[in-house]
Design a protein around this motif. Structure first.
Motif, PDB file in Angstrom:
ATOM      1  N   SER A 285      -6.036  -2.877   5.453  1.00 55.04           N
ATOM      2  CA  SER A 285      -5.452  -1.695   5.149  1.00 55.04           C
ATOM      3  C   SER A 285      -4.385  -1.707   3.833  1.00 55.04           C
ATOM      4  N   TYR A 286      -4.435  -2.992   3.232  1.00 56.95           N
ATOM      5  CA  TYR A 286      -3.411  -3.246   1.934  1.00 56.95           C
ATOM      6  C   TYR A 286      -4.386  -3.207   0.898  1.00 56.95           C
TER       7      TYR A 286
ATOM      8  N   ARG B 134       0.842  -1.093   0.032  1.00 55.92           N
ATOM      9  CA  ARG B 134      -0.036   0.002  -0.050  1.00 55.92           C
ATOM     10  C   ARG B 134       0.986   1.165  -0.100  1.00 55.92           C
TER      11      ARG B 134
ATOM     12  N   ASP C 170      -3.146  -4.564   9.734  1.00 54.94           N
ATOM     13  CA  ASP C 170      -4.580  -5.190   9.296  1.00 54.94           C
ATOM     14  C   ASP C 170      -4.317  -5.363   7.865  1.00 54.94           C
TER      15      ASP C 170
ATOM     16  N   PRO D 180       0.567   0.070   9.137  1.00 50.25           N
ATOM     17  CA  PRO D 180      -0.781  -0.802   9.363  1.00 50.25           C
ATOM     18  C   PRO D 180      -0.440  -2.498   9.426  1.00 50.25           C
TER      19      PRO D 180
END
Length: 126
Positions: A112-113, A98, A109, A107
């Motif tokens: 989040s990508y 990301r 989680d 991040p």
């Protein structure tokens, strides 16, 4: 969107080592947060490790000391060195990316990508 291609998975005996590679294209690599996740059969995809530029990398607590993430910006590549492998490390390992600009923390989680590789199978035999 970033294109990610993983390689390096395979079958290894418990106690052995593997190095996974992930080559990124389509975006400026140095601006990307690069991460590794894994998914075992019947389980959710879980965070393994991540890093951004020269910031310290993050690891899943259970994997600290055995796994090492690194990146080579000149080759647009992120690596995951896995040592002292255990049968419970058996999973499909995914590379994720990301944009890292504006982030205050890396991040952990998976949501989040926004870019993912196709995954590479790692099987650890006992």
């Amino acid at each position: 969107q970033v294109q990610l291609v993983e390689s390096g998975g395979g079958l290894v005996q418990a106690g052995g080592s593997l190095r996974l590679s992930c080559v990124a294209s389509g975006r400026t690599f140095s601006m990307l947060v690069m991460a590794w996740f894994r998914q075992a059969p019947g389980k959710e995809r879980e965070f393994v490790a991540a890093m951004f530029w020269s910031q310290r990398p993050y690891y899943a607590d259970s994997l600290k000391g055995r796994f090492t993430i690194s990146r080579e910006n000149a080759k647009n590549t992120v690596y995951l060195e896995m040592n002292s492998l255990k049968p419970e490390d058996t999973a499909v390992y995914y590379c994720a990316a990301r944009d890292g600009r504006g982030l205050s923390t890396i991040p952990l989680d998976r949501r989040s990508y926004d870019s993912w590789g196709q995954g590479t199978q790692v099987t650890v035999s006992s």
